[in-house]
Design a protein around this motif. Sequence first.
Motif, PDB file in Angstrom:
ATOM      1  N   ASP A 254       0.829  -1.209   0.000  1.00  0.00           N
ATOM      2  CA  ASP A 254       0.000   0.000   0.000  1.00  0.00           C
ATOM      3  C   ASP A 254       0.863   1.259   0.000  1.00  0.00           C
ATOM      4  OD1 ASP A 254      -2.312  -1.432  -0.051  1.00  0.00           O
ATOM      5  OD2 ASP A 254      -2.769  -1.225   2.083  1.00  0.00           O
ATOM      6  N   TYR A 255       2.013   1.201   0.642  1.00  0.00           N
ATOM      7  CA  TYR A 255       2.894   2.367   0.676  1.00  0.00           C
ATOM      8  C   TYR A 255       3.630   2.548  -0.648  1.00  0.00           C
ATOM      9  CZ  TYR A 255       6.666   5.553   1.782  1.00  0.00           C
ATOM     10  OH  TYR A 255       7.542   6.620   1.754  1.00  0.00           O
ATOM     11  N   TYR A 256       4.179   1.463  -1.206  1.00  0.00           N
ATOM     12  CA  TYR A 256       5.050   1.604  -2.373  1.00  0.00           C
ATOM     13  C   TYR A 256       4.310   1.643  -3.711  1.00  0.00           C
ATOM     14  CZ  TYR A 256       9.043   0.935   0.682  1.00  0.00           C
ATOM     15  OH  TYR A 256       9.983   1.096   1.669  1.00  0.00           O
ATOM     16  N   GLN A 257       3.099   1.108  -3.760  1.00  0.00           N
ATOM     17  CA  GLN A 257       2.393   1.073  -5.038  1.00  0.00           C
ATOM     18  C   GLN A 257       2.147   2.464  -5.623  1.00  0.00           C
ATOM     19  OE1 GLN A 257      -0.815  -1.662  -5.182  1.00  0.00           O
ATOM     20  NE2 GLN A 257      -1.203  -1.344  -7.362  1.00  0.00           N
ATOM     21  N   PRO A 258       1.689   3.446  -4.845  1.00  0.00           N
ATOM     22  CA  PRO A 258       1.508   4.784  -5.432  1.00  0.00           C
ATOM     23  C   PRO A 258       2.822   5.399  -5.927  1.00  0.00           C
ATOM     24  CG  PRO A 258       0.331   4.591  -3.345  1.00  0.00           C
ATOM     25  CD  PRO A 258       1.210   3.388  -3.453  1.00  0.00           C
ATOM     26  N   ILE A 259       3.917   5.117  -5.240  1.00  0.00           N
ATOM     27  CA  ILE A 259       5.216   5.642  -5.684  1.00  0.00           C
ATOM     28  C   ILE A 259       5.606   4.982  -7.007  1.00  0.00           C
ATOM     29  CG2 ILE A 259       7.650   5.935  -5.094  1.00  0.00           C
ATOM     30  CD1 ILE A 259       6.865   5.716  -2.147  1.00  0.00           C
ATOM     31  N   ALA A 260       5.396   3.666  -7.094  1.00  0.00           N
ATOM     32  CA  ALA A 260       5.716   2.957  -8.337  1.00  0.00           C
ATOM     33  C   ALA A 260       4.885   3.498  -9.499  1.00  0.00           C
ATOM     34  CB  ALA A 260       5.480   1.466  -8.154  1.00  0.00           C
ATOM     35  N   GLU A 261       3.601   3.754  -9.258  1.00  0.00           N
ATOM     36  CA  GLU A 261       2.745   4.275 -10.329  1.00  0.00           C
ATOM     37  C   GLU A 261       3.148   5.696 -10.712  1.00  0.00           C
ATOM     38  OE1 GLU A 261      -1.311   3.763  -9.217  1.00  0.00           O
ATOM     39  OE2 GLU A 261      -1.202   1.567  -9.298  1.00  0.00           O
ATOM     40  N   LYS A 262       3.634   6.444  -9.755  1.00  0.00           N
ATOM     41  CA  LYS A 262       4.086   7.818 -10.023  1.00  0.00           C
ATOM     42  C   LYS A 262       5.246   7.824 -11.017  1.00  0.00           C
ATOM     43  CE  LYS A 262       6.265  11.746  -7.589  1.00  0.00           C
ATOM     44  NZ  LYS A 262       6.667  12.260  -6.245  1.00  0.00           N
ATOM     45  N   TYR A 263       6.187   6.893 -10.865  1.00  0.00           N
ATOM     46  CA  TYR A 263       7.403   6.915 -11.684  1.00  0.00           C
ATOM     47  C   TYR A 263       7.412   5.899 -12.830  1.00  0.00           C
ATOM     48  CZ  TYR A 263       9.421   9.978  -8.161  1.00  0.00           C
ATOM     49  OH  TYR A 263       9.674  11.043  -7.324  1.00  0.00           O
ATOM     50  N   LEU A 264       6.580   4.852 -12.723  1.00  0.00           N
ATOM     51  CA  LEU A 264       6.618   3.802 -13.747  1.00  0.00           C
ATOM     52  C   LEU A 264       5.280   3.600 -14.440  1.00  0.00           C
ATOM     53  CD1 LEU A 264       8.739   1.133 -11.822  1.00  0.00           C
ATOM     54  CD2 LEU A 264       9.545   2.787 -13.520  1.00  0.00           C
ATOM     55  N   GLY A 265       4.234   4.286 -13.983  1.00  0.00           N
ATOM     56  CA  GLY A 265       2.919   4.077 -14.552  1.00  0.00           C
ATOM     57  C   GLY A 265       2.265   2.839 -13.966  1.00  0.00           C
ATOM     58  N   SER A 266       1.070   2.548 -14.406  1.00  0.00           N
ATOM     59  CA  SER A 266       0.308   1.424 -13.836  1.00  0.00           C
ATOM     60  C   SER A 266       0.229   0.225 -14.762  1.00  0.00           C
ATOM     61  CB  SER A 266      -1.123   1.879 -13.508  1.00  0.00           C
ATOM     62  OG  SER A 266      -1.744   2.416 -14.650  1.00  0.00           O
ATOM     63  N   GLY A 267       0.758   0.328 -15.959  1.00  0.00           N
ATOM     64  CA  GLY A 267       0.704  -0.773 -16.904  1.00  0.00           C
ATOM     65  C   GLY A 267       1.835  -1.765 -16.708  1.00  0.00           C
ATOM     66  N   PRO A 268       1.837  -2.845 -17.490  1.00  0.00           N
ATOM     67  CA  PRO A 268       2.908  -3.837 -17.376  1.00  0.00           C
ATOM     68  C   PRO A 268       4.248  -3.276 -17.855  1.00  0.00           C
ATOM     69  CG  PRO A 268       1.554  -4.303 -19.293  1.00  0.00           C
ATOM     70  CD  PRO A 268       0.873  -3.193 -18.551  1.00  0.00           C
ATOM     71  N   ILE A 269       5.299  -3.898 -17.382  1.00  0.00           N
ATOM     72  CA  ILE A 269       6.656  -3.614 -17.863  1.00  0.00           C
ATOM     73  C   ILE A 269       7.027  -4.704 -18.846  1.00  0.00           C
ATOM     74  CG2 ILE A 269       9.084  -3.434 -17.163  1.00  0.00           C
ATOM     75  CD1 ILE A 269       8.090  -2.345 -14.472  1.00  0.00           C
ATOM     76  N   TYR A 270       7.675  -4.341 -19.934  1.00  0.00           N
ATOM     77  CA  TYR A 270       8.041  -5.314 -20.956  1.00  0.00           C
ATOM     78  C   TYR A 270       9.492  -5.742 -20.758  1.00  0.00           C
ATOM     79  CZ  TYR A 270       3.601  -4.654 -23.244  1.00  0.00           C
ATOM     80  OH  TYR A 270       2.259  -4.635 -23.528  1.00  0.00           O
ATOM     81  N   TRP A 271       9.661  -7.003 -20.404  1.00  0.00           N
ATOM     82  CA  TRP A 271      10.963  -7.559 -20.052  1.00  0.00           C
ATOM     83  C   TRP A 271      11.606  -8.219 -21.270  1.00  0.00           C
ATOM     84  CZ3 TRP A 271      12.379  -6.618 -14.970  1.00  0.00           C
ATOM     85  CH2 TRP A 271      11.353  -6.156 -14.151  1.00  0.00           C
TER      86      TRP A 271
END
Length: 271
Positions: A254-271
């Motif tokens: 709950d703490y890190y998800q908004p930070i991740a969405e702020k900098y990486l967006g909410s979609g999948p990452i392509y590996w």
Amino acid sequence: MAEAKVFRNYDAPDVSVAVREHYRKMRKNQTVDYVQRMQEKYLTFDKPMDLWEAMRHLNRLIDVSDPDLDLPNVQHLIQSAEAIRADDRPDWMQLTGLIHDLGKVMFLWGSDEDGTSQDEQWGTVGDVFVVGCALPDSCVYPEFNPLNPDMQDPRYNTPTGKYEPGCGIDNVDLAWGHDEYLYQVLNHHATNTLPEEAMIMIRYHSFYPWHSGGAYTELTNAGDQRYLELIRDFNKYDLYTKSQQVYDLEEVLDYYQPIAEKYLGSGPIYW
């Protein structure tokens, strides 16, 4: 007073045979040709996966090269992030701590032959070095350096090897591993807005022969001094936070998800 914990003591009696064998294989197999083949094979950016799914996969991976910690790798990531958070460092740095080893998910599509599987990790984890020039004594277990075939090749066995003197760290090829893999994945991620400082920390945090060993002065340039300061700052949290404390990823999500969405967006990452 309790004795301070010593980290990265590769000669300690309790360091496993597997750690030493890992570095022997890494030094023997990580050549210019190998790194080029891995770049072509793995930098395809065609495997969509959610950030948190990738994190959960690291519950299955223990870094065989690490003499300090035998917990699943996701625990090290949370330990690093929580220490950065406790020091009230910027949110982007907290996220960097949380994801800096995520390139290790390469084991999901890796192979024993490449050293990128769950069992054979010499192409995924461990201290990286420059390929295409002489291997320095600041490498872990430098006695394995002569095993590298490139050290018998006059194109690659001098202090600068195939590079121009002073070319800068960004312009050399490092041994293949999770640092470069994640860096390239994020560099190709359309919604990545992590600052340059975060990308530098991710790309070079395992480059110990340089940032801790002082090697490669023939290749570095003036701008690399800033990189060095950033990596050493991050290293305080990457190395010295390792402990047996176990976290539940779901409890910190709950703490890190908004930070991740702020900098990486909410979609999948392509590996």
